[in-house]
Write a protein that holds these residues in place. Structure first.
Motif, PDB file in Angstrom:
ATOM      1  N   UNK A   2      -9.726   3.956   2.990  1.00 44.57           N
ATOM      2  CA  UNK A   2     -10.006   2.856   2.055  1.00 44.57           C
ATOM      3  C   UNK A   2      -9.698   3.365   0.661  1.00 44.57           C
ATOM      4  N   UNK A   3      -8.625   2.865   0.103  1.00 45.86           N
ATOM      5  CA  UNK A   3      -8.163   3.377  -1.185  1.00 45.86           C
ATOM      6  C   UNK A   3      -7.267   2.352  -1.872  1.00 45.86           C
ATOM      7  N   UNK A   4      -7.098   2.551  -3.162  1.00 48.81           N
ATOM      8  CA  UNK A   4      -6.198   1.738  -3.965  1.00 48.81           C
ATOM      9  C   UNK A   4      -4.788   2.302  -3.818  1.00 48.81           C
ATOM     10  N   UNK A   5      -3.862   1.474  -3.396  1.00 45.96           N
ATOM     11  CA  UNK A   5      -2.484   1.941  -3.200  1.00 45.96           C
ATOM     12  C   UNK A   5      -1.874   2.481  -4.482  1.00 45.96           C
ATOM     13  N   UNK A   6      -2.320   1.970  -5.631  1.00 43.79           N
ATOM     14  CA  UNK A   6      -1.782   2.421  -6.907  1.00 43.79           C
ATOM     15  C   UNK A   6      -2.336   3.780  -7.331  1.00 43.79           C
ATOM     16  N   UNK A   7      -3.363   4.241  -6.631  1.00 45.17           N
ATOM     17  CA  UNK A   7      -3.953   5.544  -6.948  1.00 45.17           C
ATOM     18  C   UNK A   7      -3.708   6.559  -5.839  1.00 45.17           C
ATOM     19  N   UNK A   8      -2.920   6.167  -4.851  1.00 44.11           N
ATOM     20  CA  UNK A   8      -2.637   7.037  -3.704  1.00 44.11           C
ATOM     21  C   UNK A   8      -1.399   7.888  -3.974  1.00 44.11           C
ATOM     22  N   UNK A   9      -1.449   9.121  -3.524  1.00 40.27           N
ATOM     23  CA  UNK A   9      -0.272   9.990  -3.633  1.00 40.27           C
ATOM     24  C   UNK A   9       0.446   9.977  -2.290  1.00 40.27           C
ATOM     25  N   UNK A  10       1.719   9.676  -2.315  1.00 41.03           N
ATOM     26  CA  UNK A  10       2.478   9.477  -1.081  1.00 41.03           C
ATOM     27  C   UNK A  10       3.279  10.729  -0.736  1.00 41.03           C
ATOM     28  N   UNK A  11       2.637  11.629  -0.011  1.00 41.97           N
ATOM     29  CA  UNK A  11       3.253  12.899   0.340  1.00 41.97           C
ATOM     30  C   UNK A  11       3.637  13.005   1.813  1.00 41.97           C
ATOM     31  N   UNK A  28       3.927  -3.822   3.760  1.00 34.33           N
ATOM     32  CA  UNK A  28       4.105  -5.161   3.225  1.00 34.33           C
ATOM     33  C   UNK A  28       3.358  -5.166   1.896  1.00 34.33           C
ATOM     34  N   UNK A  29       4.093  -4.954   0.803  1.00 28.56           N
ATOM     35  CA  UNK A  29       3.474  -4.765  -0.504  1.00 28.56           C
ATOM     36  C   UNK A  29       2.983  -6.092  -1.077  1.00 28.56           C
ATOM     37  N   UNK A  30       1.728  -6.146  -1.551  1.00 28.40           N
ATOM     38  CA  UNK A  30       1.272  -7.355  -2.252  1.00 28.40           C
ATOM     39  C   UNK A  30       2.260  -7.701  -3.359  1.00 28.40           C
ATOM     40  N   UNK A  31       2.755  -8.933  -3.342  1.00 32.34           N
ATOM     41  CA  UNK A  31       3.848  -9.294  -4.240  1.00 32.34           C
ATOM     42  C   UNK A  31       3.514  -9.040  -5.706  1.00 32.34           C
ATOM     43  N   UNK A  32       2.265  -9.261  -6.105  1.00 30.04           N
ATOM     44  CA  UNK A  32       1.936  -9.108  -7.520  1.00 30.04           C
ATOM     45  C   UNK A  32       1.848  -7.632  -7.943  1.00 30.04           C
ATOM     46  N   UNK A  33       1.886  -6.721  -6.959  1.00 30.51           N
ATOM     47  CA  UNK A  33       1.830  -5.287  -7.269  1.00 30.51           C
ATOM     48  C   UNK A  33       3.176  -4.597  -7.078  1.00 30.51           C
ATOM     49  N   UNK A  34       4.218  -5.386  -6.837  1.00 34.17           N
ATOM     50  CA  UNK A  34       5.512  -4.802  -6.493  1.00 34.17           C
ATOM     51  C   UNK A  34       6.007  -3.789  -7.517  1.00 34.17           C
ATOM     52  N   UNK A  35       6.101  -4.196  -8.775  1.00 37.24           N
ATOM     53  CA  UNK A  35       6.672  -3.310  -9.791  1.00 37.24           C
ATOM     54  C   UNK A  35       5.851  -2.039  -9.986  1.00 37.24           C
ATOM     55  N   UNK A  36       4.530  -2.123 -10.186  1.00 40.51           N
ATOM     56  CA  UNK A  36       3.776  -0.875 -10.363  1.00 40.51           C
ATOM     57  C   UNK A  36       3.795   0.015  -9.124  1.00 40.51           C
ATOM     58  N   UNK A  37       3.790  -0.583  -7.931  1.00 35.23           N
ATOM     59  CA  UNK A  37       3.823   0.230  -6.719  1.00 35.23           C
ATOM     60  C   UNK A  37       5.173   0.924  -6.553  1.00 35.23           C
ATOM     61  N   UNK A  38       6.256   0.208  -6.826  1.00 36.54           N
ATOM     62  CA  UNK A  38       7.568   0.841  -6.735  1.00 36.54           C
ATOM     63  C   UNK A  38       7.709   1.953  -7.759  1.00 36.54           C
ATOM     64  N   UNK A  86       6.175  13.049  -2.455  1.00 37.68           N
ATOM     65  CA  UNK A  86       7.300  13.815  -1.909  1.00 37.68           C
ATOM     66  C   UNK A  86       7.849  13.177  -0.632  1.00 37.68           C
ATOM     67  N   UNK A  87       7.612  11.887  -0.429  1.00 34.35           N
ATOM     68  CA  UNK A  87       8.102  11.186   0.762  1.00 34.35           C
ATOM     69  C   UNK A  87       9.634  11.208   0.816  1.00 34.35           C
ATOM     70  N   UNK A  88      10.182  11.022   2.014  1.00 34.36           N
ATOM     71  CA  UNK A  88      11.630  11.015   2.206  1.00 34.36           C
ATOM     72  C   UNK A  88      12.198   9.625   2.442  1.00 34.36           C
ATOM     73  N   UNK A  89      11.472   8.807   3.224  1.00 32.03           N
ATOM     74  CA  UNK A  89      11.951   7.466   3.572  1.00 32.03           C
ATOM     75  C   UNK A  89      10.899   6.434   3.198  1.00 32.03           C
ATOM     76  N   UNK A  90      11.329   5.379   2.518  1.00 32.34           N
ATOM     77  CA  UNK A  90      10.433   4.285   2.159  1.00 32.34           C
ATOM     78  C   UNK A  90      10.994   2.967   2.648  1.00 32.34           C
ATOM     79  N   UNK A  91      10.170   2.208   3.366  1.00 31.24           N
ATOM     80  CA  UNK A  91      10.591   0.911   3.904  1.00 31.24           C
ATOM     81  C   UNK A  91       9.527  -0.092   3.502  1.00 31.24           C
ATOM     82  N   UNK A  92       9.846  -0.941   2.527  1.00 31.10           N
ATOM     83  CA  UNK A  92       8.837  -1.839   1.988  1.00 31.10           C
ATOM     84  C   UNK A  92       9.320  -3.282   2.016  1.00 31.10           C
TER      85      UNK A  92
END
Length: 255
Positions: free
Chosen positions: A82-91, A98-108, A116-122
């Protein structure tokens, strides 16, 4: 289900993906990657359950505490955080969601500048997916990320594929970290400042913008652009990833 501490569905900006063929397509794209997976915004778990069939380590991020608890109970073989996607580190190697549309730009922005992820599918808004993939012209965010990432589109998703239905269609954006960056990592900030100056600068075409940026003669600017392999009549949105990297090298050499 009880109301979340963070608000209801509208406050969380959730449009749940319910279209089975799209869920299968996303899962197939993930299946072609390697390594552990992190899912952004698991929601009710429709995509999570499909991803779980890949039998790879899977972490699901969900802000709503009630949905997170229910998902953990129904899928004990995965890790639910349980966490905020905008505060998560993607390692983890693979990021999907399926990204919440209103968070698209900040999440991207977070995905493309941290972790340090290699593949992103959003899955995000269609127009955003098109622009980020450079279809119909590049954007500033794409240009700033291109030396380190490749982008492509993998399909349009009708608004009817979501519940509740959003006002626009979705698009699947596929991102992959380049094994060999086109620009050294230590130059990333300077390069980002440069591309920002190109997109916001004044001038007659790219040569005019470069001329003002370098404070050089028109002939010198034309030479820089020509050596970079870019048309003198091009605009910043017209450049490809290799052309951005080449232009950056020529501008540095002239500076």
């Amino acid at each position: 289900m009880h109301r979340s501490l963070h608000g209801g569905r509208h406050e969380l900006g959730q449009n749940f993906l319910t279209h089975t063929p799209t869920i299968k397509h996303l899962t197939t794209l993930v299946a072609a990657t390697e390594g552990s997976i992190i899912e952004i915004g698991a929601g009710g778990g429709a995509l999570t359950r499909s991803l779980a069939t890949l039998n790879r380590p899977l972490t699901a991020i969900e802000l709503d505490e009630h949905r997170a608890k229910a998902l953990s109970a129904s899928l004990p073989g995965i890790t639910v955080v349980r966490a905020d996607a905008l505060a998560t580190r993607y390692d983890q190697p693979v990021v999907v969601g399926n990204i919440p549309f209103h968070l698209t730009t900040p999440l991207l922005r977070r995905l493309l500048t941290t972790g340090s992820w290699n593949d992103g599918i959003v899955l995000t808004q269609w127009e955003v997916a098109r622009k980020r993939a450079g279809v119909g012209g590049g954007t500033l965010l794409t240009a700033q990320s291109w030396p380190w990432f490749e982008f492509s589109l993998s399909g349009r998703v009708a608004a009817t594929s979501f519940t509740p239905r959003p006002s626009v269609d979705g698009g699947i954006l596929v991102m992959r970290r380049r094994a060999q960056p086109l620009v050294p990592q230590h130059e990333r900030k300077a390069y980002a400042d440069f591309t920002h100056a190109m997109f916001t600068g004044r001038g007659q075409g790219l040569t005019g913008i470069v001329q003002r940026y370098l404070r050089c003669s028109a002939a010198a600017s034309r030479n820089v652009v020509g050596l970079a392999g870019v048309s003198r009549s091009a605009l910043p949105r017209d450049l490809s990833a290799p052309q951005w990297a080449s232009l950056w090298r020529e501008v540095k050499r002239e500076s």
